[in-house]
Design a protein around this motif. Structure first.
Motif, short mmCIF file in Angstrom:
data_model
loop_
_atom_site.label_atom_id
_atom_site.label_comp_id
_atom_site.label_asym_id
_atom_site.label_seq_id
_atom_site.Cartn_x
_atom_site.Cartn_y
_atom_site.Cartn_z
N GLY A 79 0.82 -1.21 0.00
CA GLY A 79 0.00 0.00 0.00
C GLY A 79 0.85 1.25 0.00
N ARG A 80 1.89 1.25 0.81
CA ARG A 80 2.82 2.39 0.84
C ARG A 80 3.42 2.63 -0.53
NH1 ARG A 80 8.65 1.23 3.09
NH2 ARG A 80 8.54 0.07 1.13
N ASP A 81 3.89 1.57 -1.15
CA ASP A 81 4.55 1.70 -2.45
C ASP A 81 3.57 2.23 -3.50
OD1 ASP A 81 6.80 0.76 -1.21
OD2 ASP A 81 6.66 -1.27 -2.05
N TYR A 82 2.31 1.77 -3.44
CA TYR A 82 1.31 2.23 -4.39
C TYR A 82 1.08 3.74 -4.25
CZ TYR A 82 -3.19 3.12 -6.57
OH TYR A 82 -4.19 3.66 -7.33
N ASN A 105 1.96 6.92 -6.89
CA ASN A 105 0.86 7.72 -7.42
C ASN A 105 0.83 9.14 -6.86
OD1 ASN A 105 -1.18 5.99 -9.21
ND2 ASN A 105 -0.25 4.65 -7.68
N GLY A 106 1.99 9.64 -6.49
CA GLY A 106 2.12 11.06 -6.19
C GLY A 106 1.95 11.47 -4.74
N TYR A 107 1.80 10.50 -3.83
CA TYR A 107 1.66 10.84 -2.41
C TYR A 107 3.03 10.79 -1.73
CZ TYR A 107 -3.40 10.70 -2.79
OH TYR A 107 -4.70 10.98 -3.13
N VAL A 108 3.29 11.79 -0.91
CA VAL A 108 4.56 11.89 -0.19
C VAL A 108 4.38 11.26 1.19
CG1 VAL A 108 6.28 13.46 0.78
CG2 VAL A 108 5.15 14.02 -1.40
N GLN A 109 5.26 10.33 1.54
CA GLN A 109 5.22 9.74 2.88
C GLN A 109 6.00 10.67 3.82
OE1 GLN A 109 7.31 6.04 3.49
NE2 GLN A 109 6.13 5.51 5.31
N TYR A 110 5.27 11.52 4.53
CA TYR A 110 5.96 12.49 5.38
C TYR A 110 6.02 12.03 6.83
CZ TYR A 110 1.44 14.31 7.10
OH TYR A 110 0.20 14.44 7.69
N GLU A 111 5.33 10.95 7.13
CA GLU A 111 5.38 10.32 8.46
C GLU A 111 5.08 8.84 8.24
OE1 GLU A 111 3.78 8.92 12.39
OE2 GLU A 111 2.74 9.02 10.47
N ILE A 112 5.44 8.00 9.17
CA ILE A 112 5.40 6.56 8.93
C ILE A 112 4.05 6.07 8.42
CG2 ILE A 112 4.83 5.99 11.34
CD1 ILE A 112 6.78 3.58 11.03
N SER A 113 2.94 6.65 8.88
CA SER A 113 1.61 6.20 8.48
C SER A 113 0.84 7.24 7.69
CB SER A 113 0.79 5.81 9.72
OG SER A 113 1.41 4.76 10.43
N ASN A 114 1.48 8.36 7.34
CA ASN A 114 0.75 9.47 6.72
C ASN A 114 1.35 9.87 5.39
OD1 ASN A 114 -1.45 10.62 8.70
ND2 ASN A 114 0.28 9.98 9.97
N PHE A 115 0.46 10.02 4.40
CA PHE A 115 0.84 10.33 3.04
C PHE A 115 -0.02 11.49 2.55
CE2 PHE A 115 1.54 5.98 4.07
CZ PHE A 115 2.69 5.57 3.41
N CYS A 116 0.55 12.37 1.75
CA CYS A 116 -0.23 13.51 1.28
C CYS A 116 0.25 13.98 -0.07
CB CYS A 116 -0.17 14.66 2.28
SG CYS A 116 1.46 15.44 2.39
N LEU A 117 -0.63 14.67 -0.79
CA LEU A 117 -0.20 15.42 -1.95
C LEU A 117 0.67 16.56 -1.44
CD1 LEU A 117 -3.57 15.53 -3.93
CD2 LEU A 117 -1.69 13.88 -4.14
N ARG A 118 1.62 16.97 -2.22
CA ARG A 118 2.62 17.92 -1.73
C ARG A 118 1.97 19.18 -1.16
NH1 ARG A 118 7.70 17.28 -1.98
NH2 ARG A 118 7.49 15.61 -3.53
N GLY A 119 2.38 19.55 0.06
CA GLY A 119 1.86 20.74 0.71
C GLY A 119 0.59 20.54 1.51
#
Length: 389
Positions: free
Chosen positions: A223-226, A230-244
């Protein structure tokens, strides 16, 4: 914003309890108005006590905050706005269950000052949702996501959990792909934690529900790799976001910033106010006791129904690593030295160098500041790293 403090508000009411959940909540068909009044009284008291003139961020979690009526939503955020000098911060988050989402409720929340909603999806698999006793069905989720897409004007965050009972690698991957199709600004991807004392925990311990930890880890990694592809930044171990689109509120926890907790069962932490000792308070989980106290006309600090924990500088220093290393930015040695008034531990620096040689850590220098961060591979071994510390 020198006197701005982040605020967490706990709404400990649910219509039903998921089998994996160990957050504090009680079954309730409706949230009493008296609880909202008590919350606002506590928030006003704690803001004054901590010389807080405005909220840095506000996060309303649960439980199920979306059980609040439209009138209660308006009253809660209107009251918090009044406490903070007539304005709310740029980031105000409210958690929603998919079943509670409607165009009308989203509009009321937005007009009340909510700028970010967090929706607990967890899974798109109907059998899995039933197995863990989620209130929302697959149809509810589809309806909610469509409603958010066409009606919500703010930031949209969604939660998913890998390896819930009955979830296959294929169904999880399919669900994550469907969620990404709605383009959430932020996705929290959690690996299922089997907690003692929960219905699921008891079932796993007894063998009634089989659980394969290796399979669960592999599912989360896929799931992380997917998401990253697809453009999501892993900025914390369980959290992903579009930039900004990072969650600013959570950074208060990870960066050891002061935060106030209001509501039954809520926790707040104020760092280093008593001879360097951090004070952490957790409110009573007895809702009648909580509401009765905060609706009382004369509030004495020594009578607040809460547990107070005094955290030593040594423990706070360990938490500095425990929380900071969860993030992609990691920890900074100069910030550590300023915060704790002592040199960055040599043994810790040597440990970072060892992990860097193994490809699990990066060490960088920016404008004279030295940062130590775990790589995506290293984050998988966070607990092992903390044990080595």
């Amino acid at each position: 914003m020198e006197n701005a403090v982040s605020l967490y508000v706990h709404i400990p009411f649910c219509l039903s309890k998921c089998t994996y959940c160990d957050f504090y909540s009680v079954p309730c068909g409706a949230v009493p108005d008296s609880y909202i009044d008590a919350l606002l009284n506590e928030a006003a008291f704690r803001a004054e006590k901590n010389n807080c003139t405005e909220w840095k961020t506000v996060y309303v979690g649960g439980g199920t905050p979306s059980l609040l009526t439209e009138k209660q939503i308006t009253a809660l955020f209107g009251g918090l706005k009044k406490i903070s000098g007539g304005k709310l911060p740029d980031e105000v988050t409210m958690e929603f269950n998919p079943c509670d989402i409607s165009a009308q409720k989203l509009d009321v929340a937005f007009r009340a000052g909510v700028t970010r909603i967090s929706c607990g999806i967890q899974s798109f698999n109907e059998a899995v949702l039933k197995e863990v006793q989620r209130r929302s069905s697959r149809k509810d989720i589809d309806t909610a996501l469509s409603c958010i897409k066409y009606n919500w004007k703010g930031i949209f965050s969604a939660d998913m959990i890998s390896a819930l009972p009955g979830e296959s690698s294929e169904s999880f991957a399919s669900g994550l792909e469907m969620l990404a199709g709605y383009m959430p600004d932020h996705i929290s991807l959690y690996a299922l934690t089997v907690e003692d004392g929960t219905l699921l925990g008891n079932a796993c311990r007894s063998g009634a529900v089989p659980y394969d930890y290796d399979k669960a880890d592999a599912m989360w990694i896929s799931g992380r790799d997917y998401l990253v592809r697809n453009g999501y930044v892993q900025y914390e171990i369980s959290n992903f976001c579009l930039r900004g689109k990072e969650c600013v509120h959570n950074k208060a926890y990870w960066d050891q910033q002061n935060y106030i907790g209001c509501g039954a069962g809520a926790t707040g932490t104020i760092y280093g106010i008593r001879d360097g000792v951090t004070v952490r308070q957790t409110n009573t989980r007895n809702i009648p006791e909580y509401t009765g106290f905060w609706l009382h006309s004369s509030i004495l600090e020594q009578n607040i129904p809460a547990e107070t924990e005094y955290i030593s500088p040594e423990t706070a220093a360990f938490e500095f690593f425990m929380m900071g290393l969860r993030t992609a930015s990691g920890v900074c040695s100069e910030i550590y030295e300023t915060k704790f008034g002592t040199a960055f531990p040599l043994t810790t620096e040597e440990l970072f160098k060892k992990w860097k040689a193994e490809g699990k850590c990066t060490i960088t220098e920016r404008r004279g500041f030295h940062y130590y961060a775990l790589t995506p591979e290293g984050l998988l071994f966070l607990n092992e790293f903390l044990e080595s510390l």
